[in-house]
Structure formats: C-alpha cells, structure tokens
Motif scaffolding. Sequence first.
Motif, mmCIF file in Angstrom:
data_model
loop_
_atom_site.group_PDB
_atom_site.id
_atom_site.type_symbol
_atom_site.label_atom_id
_atom_site.label_comp_id
_atom_site.label_asym_id
_atom_site.label_seq_id
_atom_site.Cartn_x
_atom_site.Cartn_y
_atom_site.Cartn_z
ATOM 1 N N GLY A 31 0.791 -1.227 0.000
ATOM 2 C CA GLY A 31 0.000 0.000 0.000
ATOM 3 C C GLY A 31 0.818 1.268 0.000
ATOM 4 N N ASN A 32 2.036 1.213 -0.534
ATOM 5 C CA ASN A 32 2.868 2.409 -0.573
ATOM 6 C C ASN A 32 2.484 3.359 -1.711
ATOM 7 N N GLY A 33 1.710 2.864 -2.649
ATOM 8 C CA GLY A 33 1.157 3.728 -3.690
ATOM 9 C C GLY A 33 2.110 4.111 -4.799
ATOM 10 N N THR A 34 3.241 3.398 -4.894
ATOM 11 C CA THR A 34 4.210 3.708 -5.945
ATOM 12 C C THR A 34 4.554 2.443 -6.725
ATOM 13 N N THR A 35 4.947 2.632 -7.977
ATOM 14 C CA THR A 35 5.347 1.494 -8.792
ATOM 15 C C THR A 35 6.856 1.276 -8.670
ATOM 16 N N PHE A 36 7.295 0.068 -9.013
ATOM 17 C CA PHE A 36 8.726 -0.182 -9.123
ATOM 18 C C PHE A 36 9.065 -0.311 -10.617
ATOM 19 N N ASP A 37 10.335 -0.354 -10.923
ATOM 20 C CA ASP A 37 10.763 -0.444 -12.319
ATOM 21 C C ASP A 37 10.505 -1.863 -12.828
ATOM 22 N N TRP A 38 9.497 -1.998 -13.660
ATOM 23 C CA TRP A 38 9.112 -3.329 -14.130
ATOM 24 C C TRP A 38 10.167 -3.991 -15.000
ATOM 25 N N LYS A 39 11.165 -3.234 -15.422
ATOM 26 C CA LYS A 39 12.220 -3.818 -16.253
ATOM 27 C C LYS A 39 13.018 -4.877 -15.499
ATOM 28 N N ILE A 40 12.991 -4.806 -14.158
ATOM 29 C CA ILE A 40 13.735 -5.815 -13.396
ATOM 30 C C ILE A 40 13.121 -7.197 -13.582
ATOM 31 N N LEU A 41 11.854 -7.254 -14.006
ATOM 32 C CA LEU A 41 11.192 -8.547 -14.217
ATOM 33 C C LEU A 41 11.825 -9.322 -15.367
ATOM 34 N N GLU A 42 12.657 -8.668 -16.151
ATOM 35 C CA GLU A 42 13.383 -9.366 -17.219
ATOM 36 C C GLU A 42 14.300 -10.442 -16.639
ATOM 37 N N LYS A 43 14.637 -10.295 -15.338
ATOM 38 C CA LYS A 43 15.501 -11.269 -14.671
ATOM 39 C C LYS A 43 14.703 -12.453 -14.097
ATOM 40 N N TYR A 44 13.388 -12.397 -14.229
ATOM 41 C CA TYR A 44 12.531 -13.450 -13.660
ATOM 42 C C TYR A 44 12.666 -14.723 -14.488
ATOM 43 N N GLN A 45 13.110 -15.807 -13.856
ATOM 44 C CA GLN A 45 13.344 -17.066 -14.551
ATOM 45 C C GLN A 45 12.370 -18.177 -14.133
ATOM 46 N N SER A 46 11.546 -17.918 -13.153
ATOM 47 C CA SER A 46 10.654 -18.948 -12.618
ATOM 48 C C SER A 46 9.455 -19.185 -13.542
ATOM 49 N N PRO A 47 8.959 -20.421 -13.591
ATOM 50 C CA PRO A 47 7.727 -20.702 -14.337
ATOM 51 C C PRO A 47 6.470 -20.352 -13.540
ATOM 52 N N LYS A 48 6.660 -19.977 -12.280
ATOM 53 C CA LYS A 48 5.521 -19.703 -11.402
ATOM 54 C C LYS A 48 4.784 -18.442 -11.852
ATOM 55 N N PRO A 49 3.471 -18.524 -12.086
ATOM 56 C CA PRO A 49 2.702 -17.323 -12.455
ATOM 57 C C PRO A 49 2.715 -16.315 -11.311
ATOM 58 N N PHE A 50 2.632 -15.020 -11.651
ATOM 59 C CA PHE A 50 2.710 -14.008 -10.604
ATOM 60 C C PHE A 50 1.699 -12.883 -10.790
ATOM 61 N N PHE A 51 1.391 -12.240 -9.655
ATOM 62 C CA PHE A 51 0.587 -11.028 -9.610
ATOM 63 C C PHE A 51 1.538 -9.841 -9.670
ATOM 64 N N LEU A 52 1.087 -8.760 -10.294
ATOM 65 C CA LEU A 52 1.859 -7.515 -10.315
ATOM 66 C C LEU A 52 1.102 -6.459 -9.530
ATOM 67 N N SER A 53 1.782 -5.825 -8.577
ATOM 68 C CA SER A 53 1.142 -4.865 -7.691
ATOM 69 C C SER A 53 2.059 -3.651 -7.511
ATOM 70 N N GLY A 54 1.580 -2.678 -6.749
ATOM 71 C CA GLY A 54 2.384 -1.517 -6.408
ATOM 72 C C GLY A 54 2.041 -0.268 -7.180
ATOM 73 N N GLY A 55 1.123 0.527 -6.653
ATOM 74 C CA GLY A 55 0.816 1.831 -7.220
ATOM 75 C C GLY A 55 0.262 1.808 -8.635
ATOM 76 N N ILE A 56 -0.425 0.755 -8.988
ATOM 77 C CA ILE A 56 -0.958 0.633 -10.347
ATOM 78 C C ILE A 56 -2.262 1.406 -10.479
ATOM 79 N N GLY A 57 -2.296 2.320 -11.457
ATOM 80 C CA GLY A 57 -3.507 3.063 -11.789
ATOM 81 C C GLY A 57 -3.884 2.795 -13.237
ATOM 82 N N ILE A 58 -4.878 3.497 -13.728
ATOM 83 C CA ILE A 58 -5.319 3.319 -15.112
ATOM 84 C C ILE A 58 -4.164 3.562 -16.093
ATOM 85 N N ALA A 59 -3.367 4.588 -15.829
ATOM 86 C CA ALA A 59 -2.257 4.914 -16.737
ATOM 87 C C ALA A 59 -1.258 3.764 -16.833
#
Length: 210
Positions: free
Chosen positions: A134-162
């Motif tokens: 609930g901090n209301g800010t996004t993180f740099d989604w580019k770091i997800l390029e390092k994600y190697q797991s097959p596990k499906p994930f939720f994306l959260s953190g300050g997400i608005g319509i934009a």
Amino acid sequence: MKLKICGMKYPDNILEVGSLLPDYMGFIFWPKSARYFDGDIPELPKSIKKTGVFVNESISVIEEKVTKYNLQAVQLHGQESVEFCSELKSKFGTSIEIIKVFSADENFDFSVLKPYESVCDYFLFDTKGKLPGGNGTTFDWKILEKYQSPKPFFLSGGIGIAELDSIKEILKTNLPLYAIDINSKFEIEPGLKNTSLCKDALQCISTIKK
C-alpha cells in the motif's frame, strides 16, 4: 489476465465492487493497515476469490480467518519462510491458493524465489517501501526481465489506469504474468473504492490479450 481489487473495507462498497465481478477481492487482516478489515463480508458472487492478506501472522490466526470468512486465497505479505508456507500448504491442500509477496526494487535477488516454488501457488511483486504494502508507488518493471521462474505471478504496487496500458508491454514477453493487483489508485479514501474507476480497470484488463 485476472484482476484483484485489494483493501476492501466497507460492506456496501464491497457489494458494489463485487457486482463488477473482479477475479479476486482482498481483505487486509494486518491491524496496522488503514484498510484493516474486521467486519463481516457480505455475500459475494462465487466466482470472486476472497483473499485474506496477512503480515507475519500465525498459522492459527490465518486458519481462523480462512474458516470465518470462507477465504479462497491467502496472501502472505511479510517475511514468511519456506517452512511456514509449506505448513500452510499441508494444512489447506488445494482448497486455498497461497500467494507469497516479495517487495521489489532494483536490487531484488530473484534467486530467493526458487525454494518457494513448490509451496506457493503464485508470487506477487509489490514495491519495496516503508510499509509491507500500500505504498502507492510502482517499481521499475524492467527488473522482471531477470525473472526465470515458471511460477505465475501477480503484479502490484501503485498501479492506476495509466499504468495498466504499460502492462501490454510485459505481455509481449514470455513472463507468466497472471494477474494485476490494484488498490490505492482506485480509492476515494483508504478502504473505500471508486466503483467507476474499478469498472474502468476491469474494462481495460478485458481488452489486454496475451
């Protein structure tokens, strides 16, 4: 693409948002949260998975809330260990989805995820901040390029319509993005959701195709 609307608090508002049929609805059982939930959940459509959000809580309390509120998912937002998740998994089996949250920033070490793969159904990435969520800010989604797991994930953190529009870029990759988790950017005040904005989010999600 699934949508989770988190931080629900007020019965009438819960019913209004529930009528929009999000896939998940989150109720925060962390007493320090401004969205702390301790009321009664009104009858919701069965397609909505009621999700309890906990921060370093005991297994006995989690079990109590699961039973009391007939939860279908448990979101662990603290420093819960692999052993803790394993014990929960053994207790609930396939009746409860276990979502393990990790606070992400540019220094996040994705290798910590591996031991959790067998004891959780999903991961959730939220922005690292002062609060567990609930901090209301996004993180740099580019770091997800390092994600190697097959596990499906939720994306959260300050997400608005934009930000929802930017999710299309993630879906052009092979990342197993399963759901979007929205909260503070869709509120009138903590715990009280703007139903119109939530409807816009659902419509936006429905147009995003992988």
